[in-house]
Structures are given as structure tokens and as C-alpha cells.
Scaffold this active site. Structure first.
Site, mmCIF file in Angstrom:
data_model
loop_
_atom_site.group_PDB
_atom_site.id
_atom_site.type_symbol
_atom_site.label_atom_id
_atom_site.label_comp_id
_atom_site.label_asym_id
_atom_site.label_seq_id
_atom_site.Cartn_x
_atom_site.Cartn_y
_atom_site.Cartn_z
ATOM 1 N N SER A 1 -41.139 59.236 19.468
ATOM 2 C CA SER A 1 -41.164 58.018 18.660
ATOM 3 C C SER A 1 -40.398 58.211 17.352
ATOM 4 O O SER A 1 -39.200 58.458 17.386
ATOM 5 C CB SER A 1 -42.616 57.604 18.443
ATOM 6 O OG SER A 1 -42.700 56.290 17.983
ATOM 7 N N ASP B 1 -42.223 50.343 27.475
ATOM 8 C CA ASP B 1 -42.660 50.873 26.179
ATOM 9 C C ASP B 1 -42.741 49.727 25.178
ATOM 10 O O ASP B 1 -41.731 49.109 24.851
ATOM 11 C CB ASP B 1 -41.661 51.935 25.697
ATOM 12 C CG ASP B 1 -42.139 52.691 24.468
ATOM 13 O OD1 ASP B 1 -42.840 52.089 23.629
ATOM 14 O OD2 ASP B 1 -41.800 53.878 24.342
ATOM 15 N N HIS C 1 -46.032 54.006 25.677
ATOM 16 C CA HIS C 1 -45.168 54.499 24.605
ATOM 17 C C HIS C 1 -44.948 55.990 24.778
ATOM 18 O O HIS C 1 -45.869 56.791 24.583
ATOM 19 C CB HIS C 1 -45.821 54.198 23.260
ATOM 20 C CG HIS C 1 -45.000 54.632 22.074
ATOM 21 N ND1 HIS C 1 -43.637 54.451 22.008
ATOM 22 C CD2 HIS C 1 -45.356 55.252 20.917
ATOM 23 C CE1 HIS C 1 -43.183 54.930 20.858
ATOM 24 N NE2 HIS C 1 -44.208 55.431 20.186
#
Length: 491
Positions: A210, A431, A459
Site C-alpha cells: 500500500s 482492491d 487490499h
């Protein structure tokens, strides 16, 4: 994880922060590399915590250390701050170190690695698994903002958000004014190269999730020759404006919410007999909390906290059941489960204190962006978000970066890793937080990116447990075997 950018009102997930357009592509100017020294002193960990703030016992081979780095990288001989480090020693024939950033921005790599190391056992057979609290996070001069953080997070739907965000920004300056000008991804990338050198590694081997993909991409841009085996999972596109980011993430979470409702009904959903009814039940619950928060002991489940509680389990399919159970209980008058989900998102501990997750997130995001959206611009974006995914909207809010005491800049927006080793970029079709299109864009910006497509939900892909994704990543990190062009892994 790359959290939706809340406007601080942190407890309400309006995606209207301080994103900005990217800078024009420039010729790569590599920063000078730090010399390899291998100078960290490691010792037993003494202050690890679990997500609920309780003391954690380190596992076998887990050690902690500290690395002094310049407060201001423009003055390398000046005042120093310490970066808190953690290492899980390799269990087999050691290849070197593998450094992790787990996202946020603002996540504690020290605490996360202490809990997640077993998920990387195969990689840990050949590498020392290393993580750290980036500058401005928790043990590394973490950004703290007094008691204002609780007011912000716990605010109800009728809160004066303009007043709250001004007070919050002022408290951050009062309590953490020294570190605020020096947080941000550019500084973290320079710290990362000092860490590489202190570990004694000629090149940095790195896994970023991320926000960690942004940090990795910035590092590769400025230290391309020092890039070893890099994996960026749940890729972030730093060139999006705050409005683009809000709309794209709202669309992603709307799709995840719809997928949750469909899956819920397929398994005898408590929330409704069909997906539309399940979605409506959650939306109606939240709407009611705007005017009548739900008592949970001596606390309240407010509208803003419930928004976070709904968003949190949408990050991964494995946690969808938590949303069903929590929402069903709240509809019946018991908000305990939803409040616990919100607390997990914000880093609230049982004693009422908070980790620096949300304050660090704000400080880093404001440092990484020059754009300062006005209340009018924020309201315009909120109306767009409301039409896409109302659960992420917040009327009357304003962006904290507009009141932030330190100017941001766009230096971390330029990505070009020309000259680096290949960088594996993973994007998930389902996602919600870092949508697939960001992975394709980051791959192109890097110039050296190799895209892997994951067709599943959630995610981040590696920690989903998908065998195909894990196999491709493990083969690259352990053996240097690159995924095939346009590699795709089914859900």
C-alpha cells in the site's frame, strides 16, 4: 495499508485530503548512496504491543534496535533522531536482509512485523526480515497531538469540523512541531538508504504494501542503483489529485461493498434477503447514528466511528463476516463489535490512548502534497463521493491540510526508477483502497516495473494467501526469477 484519506474529521472517511497532480517527468538524479557499514546493535525487544495495545511477547529470533538519522537531511551532521527497528533473523542459509513497510502511512513496522513474521516464513528462511517505524511514527519521534485526536475521531455527525480540524492542527504543532517539517516520503526514503547501509547490504531488498509501494517507488527513483529485489503490492499512484483520489477510492469501496453484500446473501445474510436489502440495512443504520449515537458502555458509536467500522472489514474478503455480524448486532442495539472495528482502524487502545497511526498519517500526507483544498473544494468533492458511495461522505467537513502548520511539497510525486533492477508491482482487480488502475500507472512511471495482476478481492494480494501470487513473489525474492510479462493470478 493506504487508508482512505479522511478529512480530519479522522473518524469520517471522506476522501478529500491533500493529493496533488504529479510533477512533469524529469531526468533521474540519483542521490548519493550511503556507505555500507553494518553498525546496528541488536538486543531483545521490550516494548512490543498487540493491535489492542497490550504487551506482546517477541517470538524466536526477534530482536530490536535503533538507528540514528539526521532530523534534517540537509544538515547530516546536525541533530539526530532514532528510528526504531525490528529484525527476525533468517532461519536458514542467509541471503541478506529483506526490509518491509506495511503501509499507512503511519503503520508501526515494529509492531506489525512482530505479529506478522510467520506469514513470511518462507522468505524468512533466507532473509533477515526487517521493519521499522518510519520517522514521525510511534517510537521514531511519532507525531502526537494531545487529546485533540480523541475529539476528532469520536465526533458525531453534527460536529463543527472546521473548528475541530483547526484545533487538531494547532495541537500537532504544539506537541510535535520539531518533527513536522521533516516527515514525508522523501525523508523516509533517505532514511531507508541509511538503513540499507547500516544493515551492511550493498543493495536494498524490499517489500512494500500500500503506502509502502509509494515509499519504495520514491526510493527507487532516487537510489536506482541500490535497488535489489523489490516487490510493491497494492500499488499507489502518487500523481492523482485529491479529487481524483477521492472519486477512485469511493468507486473502489462501493464495488467492495456490493461484493460484500452479494457474498453475504449467498451465505444466509443477517442483513437482508438480497444484496440491495443488505446494503440498505447498513446505510439506514449509519443514517440513524447521525442524530442518535448508540451507547456502548461509557462511550458512543457515532456516525463517524460507524463509517470507519464499515470501511475497515471491506479491505479484505476474510473480514467481511465481521461487517455482517457487527452491523446486525448494532441494528439490534449492540454497537460493541462496530466500535471495536473503528478502534482497530484508528489505533485506539483499551485505556483510551491512541497509537500515532492517524496523527502520523495526517502529518505524512500533508508533507507529501502542496495542494491545500479549501472548504468549498472539499464540499464539491464530497458531493461527488456522496453520489458514488455515501458511506464515505461527510457534510460540512474541511481538509486538515488546509490548516496544517507546515507547507507540503510535490517532490515525492515524481517517479522514475530508470537504471534500477526490475521492480515487481502487484495490482488487485478487487482492491478498494488502491484500485488496479493505480498499479498499471505506477508500473509505467517506474520504467522498470513488471506488473502482476491479481483477479481477487481485497487490499493487497500476497497476504490474501493466494498461492499463485505468493509463488511468483517468493520465486523473485528468493531466486531472482521474474514473473512472466502480463502475469495474472486468478482469485
Amino acid at each position: 495499508m493506504k487508508k482512505p484519506i479522511v478529512t480530519l474529521l479522522l473518524g469520517a472517511a471522506v476522501l478529500t485530503a491533500c493529493g496533488t497532480t504529479g510533477q512533469p517527468a524529469a531526468k533521474n538524479t540519483a542521490a548519493p548512496a550511503a556507505k555500507s557499514t553494518g553498525t546496528i546493535t541488536w538486543s531483545p525487544c521490550t516494548d512490543l504491543t498487540t493491535p489492542d495495545g497490550k504487551p506482546a511477547t517477541p517470538g524466536a529470533g526477534v530482536e530490536c534496535g535503533r538507528l540514528p538519522v539526521p532530523l534534517d537531511h540537509a544538515q547530516p551532521g546536525g541533530e539526530k533522531i532514532d528510528l526504531a527497528l525490528i529484525r527476525v533473523k533468517a532461519t536458514g542459509d542467509r541471503l541478506g536482509s529483506l526490509v518491509f513497510n506495511f503501509g499507512g502511512p503511519g503503520a508501526s513496522g515494529v509492531d506489525t512485523m512482530s505479529l506478522a513474521a510467520t506469514a513470511f516464513a518462507k522468505l524468512g528462511s533466507r532473509y533477515d526480515l526487517v521493519s521499522f517505524d518510519p520517522r514521525g511514527v510511534e517510537r521514531s519521534s511519532g507525531v502526537r497531538c494531545g487529546g485533540e485526536i480523541d475529539k476528532i475521531i469520536s465526533a458525531g455527525g453534527d460536529a463543527d469540523t472546521e473548528k475541530l480540524t483547526k484545533e487538531f492542527a494547532a495541537a500537532c504543532e504544539k506537541d510535535s512541531g520539531k518533527i513536522l517539517p521533516h516527515v514525508g516520503t522523501m525523508n523516509a526514503a533517505k532514511d531507508l538508504d541509511l538503513l540499507r547501509a547500516a544493515l551492511g547490504d550493498r543493495q536494498l531488498n524490499y517489500v512494500g504494501f500500500s503506502y509502502g509501494t509509494h515509499l519504495g517507488a520514491v526510493y527507487a527513483t532516487h537510489f536506482p542503483k541500490n535497488v535489489g529485489r523489490f516487490v510493491l503490492d497494492g500499488a499507489f499512484d502518487p500523481t492523482v489529485t485529491f479529487e481524483e483520489r477521492a472519486v477512485i477510492q469511493a468507486t473502489g469501496f462501493d464495488q467492495a461493498f456490493a461484493a460484500f453484500a452479494k457474498d453475504c446473501v449467498a451465505q444466509s445474510c443477517e442483513l437482508g434477503a438480497d444484496p440491495a436489502a443488505a446494503e440498505k440495512a447498513v446505510e439506514t443504520l449509519l443514517e440513524g447514528l447521525k442524530t442518535k449515537p448508540l451507547k456502548v458502555g461509557d462511550r458512543e458509536l457515532t456516525y463517524g466511528l460507524a463509517q470507519l467500522a464499515v470501511i475497515t472489514p471491506l479491505y479484505a474478503k476474510q473480514t467481511w463476516s465481521m461487517l455482517e455480524q457487527g452491523a446486525a448486532a448494532a441494528i439490534k442495539g449492540n454497537g460493541t463489535a462496530l466500535l471495536a472495528l473503528a478502534d482497530a482502524y484508528t489505533g485506539r487502545r483499551p485505556d483510551g490512548t491512541y497509537s500515532t497511526m492517524m496523527t502520523s498519517l495526517t502529518a505524512i500526507n500533508c508533507a507529501d502534497n502542496a495542494e491545500r483544498p479549501t472548504a468549498a473544494e472539499t464540499a464539491k468533492v464530497n458531493e461527488r463521493v456522496k453520489k458514488i458511495f455515501p458511506i464515505l461522505s461527510l457534510d460540512g467537513s474541511t481538509g486538515t491540510c488546509a490548516h496544517w502548520p507546515v507547507k507540503g511539497d510535490n517532490a515525492a510525486k515524481r517517479i522514475d526508477a530508470t537504471g534500477s533492477a526490475p521492480i515487481v508491482v502487484i495490482g488487485g482487480k478487487g482492491d478498494p483502497a488502491t484500485p488496479y488502475q493505480w498499479a498499471t500507472k505506477l508500473t509505467d512511471q517506474l520504467k522498470t516495473g513488471v506488473l502482476v495482476t491479481y483477479e481477487g478481492e481485497g487490499h493487497g494480494a500476497y497476504l490474501s494467501g493466494n498461492g499463485c501470487v505468493m509463488g511468483l513473489v517468493d520465486a523473485y525474492v528468493l531466486e531472482g526469477k521474474l514473473p512472466a510479462p502480463a502475469a495474472t493470478c486468478a482469485a
